[in-house]
Enzyme design. Sequence first.
Site, short mmCIF file in Angstrom:
data_model
loop_
_atom_site.label_atom_id
_atom_site.label_comp_id
_atom_site.label_asym_id
_atom_site.label_seq_id
_atom_site.Cartn_x
_atom_site.Cartn_y
_atom_site.Cartn_z
N ASP A 78 15.92 -4.30 38.71
CA ASP A 78 16.25 -5.64 38.21
C ASP A 78 17.75 -5.74 38.06
OD1 ASP A 78 16.43 -8.08 37.01
OD2 ASP A 78 15.39 -7.52 35.16
N LYS A 82 16.90 -1.15 35.32
CA LYS A 82 18.01 -2.09 35.31
C LYS A 82 19.15 -1.56 36.17
CE LYS A 82 16.53 -5.32 32.49
NZ LYS A 82 16.46 -6.75 32.85
N LYS A 141 7.82 -15.48 32.50
CA LYS A 141 7.95 -15.12 31.10
C LYS A 141 7.52 -16.31 30.26
CE LYS A 141 11.70 -11.90 32.11
NZ LYS A 141 13.09 -11.48 31.87
N GLU A 178 14.20 -7.36 41.70
CA GLU A 178 14.14 -8.58 40.89
C GLU A 178 15.52 -9.21 40.78
OE1 GLU A 178 13.03 -9.57 36.25
OE2 GLU A 178 11.86 -8.05 37.32
N ASP A 209 13.35 -14.18 39.11
CA ASP A 209 13.14 -14.28 37.67
C ASP A 209 13.96 -15.45 37.12
OD1 ASP A 209 12.89 -14.01 34.93
OD2 ASP A 209 13.96 -12.12 34.80
#
Length: 341
Positions: A146, A116, A224, A172, A200
Site C-alpha cells: 500500500d 506499507k 472502508k 494498493e 483506495d
Amino acid sequence: MPNESARSPRNPSLDELLDTAKVVSLPMRVKFRGITERETLLFCGPAGWGEFCPFPEYGDTEASRWLAAAVEAAWHGFPPQLRDTIPVNATVPAVTADRVPEVLERFGRVDAVKVKVAERGQELADDVARVTAVRDALPDAAIRVDANGGWDVPQAVEALGRLSAVGLEYAEQPVAQIDGLAEVRRRLARQGTPVLIAADESVRKEDDPLKVARAGAADLIVVKVAPLGGVRRALDIVAQAGLPAVVSSALDTSVGIRAGLALAAALPELPYACGLGTVRLFGSDVTRDPLVPDDGAIRVREAVADEGLLERYAAPAERRDWWLDRLRRVYFLLDSEFIEN
C-alpha cells in the site's frame, strides 16, 4: 446494553449524540500514518456504539461521511450477514526490515499481509527490504503493498517491477490520481509485470466513488465503511462498481472494526482477506473484548466500549473540546437521509 430490539428507525438529534459522546486518545504500538496516538470520538445509541474518527486534517464535508457511518452503527444497526467469520490480513507499517518479525508476531497466524511502502523520507531500498523480510518470514502468505498514492507513475512502475520479484497479490493506490492508476496498469501490462492494481483513496476520497471503475483504472477496489458513509452505502458502491472488493479499516478501534466486519459479512462475495486486523497496532482499545484476529480471522460479534477504558484513555480537555466542536459543525452537513433536524 443496546440490542437488536432496541433499535430505532429515527435519526438522532445533535443533543443525543453529545449526551453520550466520549473522546479518547489511544497509544499506537508503532508509528502509523505519522501518528503515535489515535484520537477518536465514540457515542452510544439504541443499536450500539458508533465511532467518529476522521483524521484531524480532513475537512468537515469529508468528515460528514464518517459521522453518517457512526450514526448508522449506533442508531440503525447493520444489514443481514452472510458469513460469521472474516479472514483478515496482518498490517506492517513502514518499519525497518529488522522490526518486521516483531510486528508480524502480534497478528499470529495469517495468510495475507499488507505492507506499507512509499513512506515519506524513505527510499525504494527500504520498501524492498521490508517486503522481502515479510516474504522471508511468511513464504506462503499473500503479500499486498500500500503506497497511499506516494509514488508518481514512473516511480510506481519501477517499484512494482522490483517488488514483484517476491510475489505480490496486488498494489494498493500506487499513485494518487485515477488517470495515473490507469497508466500504471497499462505500463505494468506492457512490461509483463503481474501485479494487480487496487484503488483506495481514488474510491473513498472522490466525489464520485465509481469514477475509478468507469475509467478502468483498477482491478479491484478497497472499501472502508467510515469514509464511504456507512455499510449500506459501501455495499451499494461495490455493487455498482462491478469489481472485486477488499474491506479495510481506517485505523479504527474495535467499535469501527465492528462496522467493517458488518460490511465484509454482508458482501455477496469476499475474495480477499480484509484489512480489519489493525487493532493489533494499538497499545490499548476501548473494549475488554477487542476485535482482533485469531488464526487469521475475526469472528463477527458486537463491540461494547468499556467505561473504565474510556475514562483511562480520555483525551485532554482541549482535545475533547476540539472534537465536540467538530461534531457540532459536521452534524449540520449530514445528508437529510441520515439526519432529520
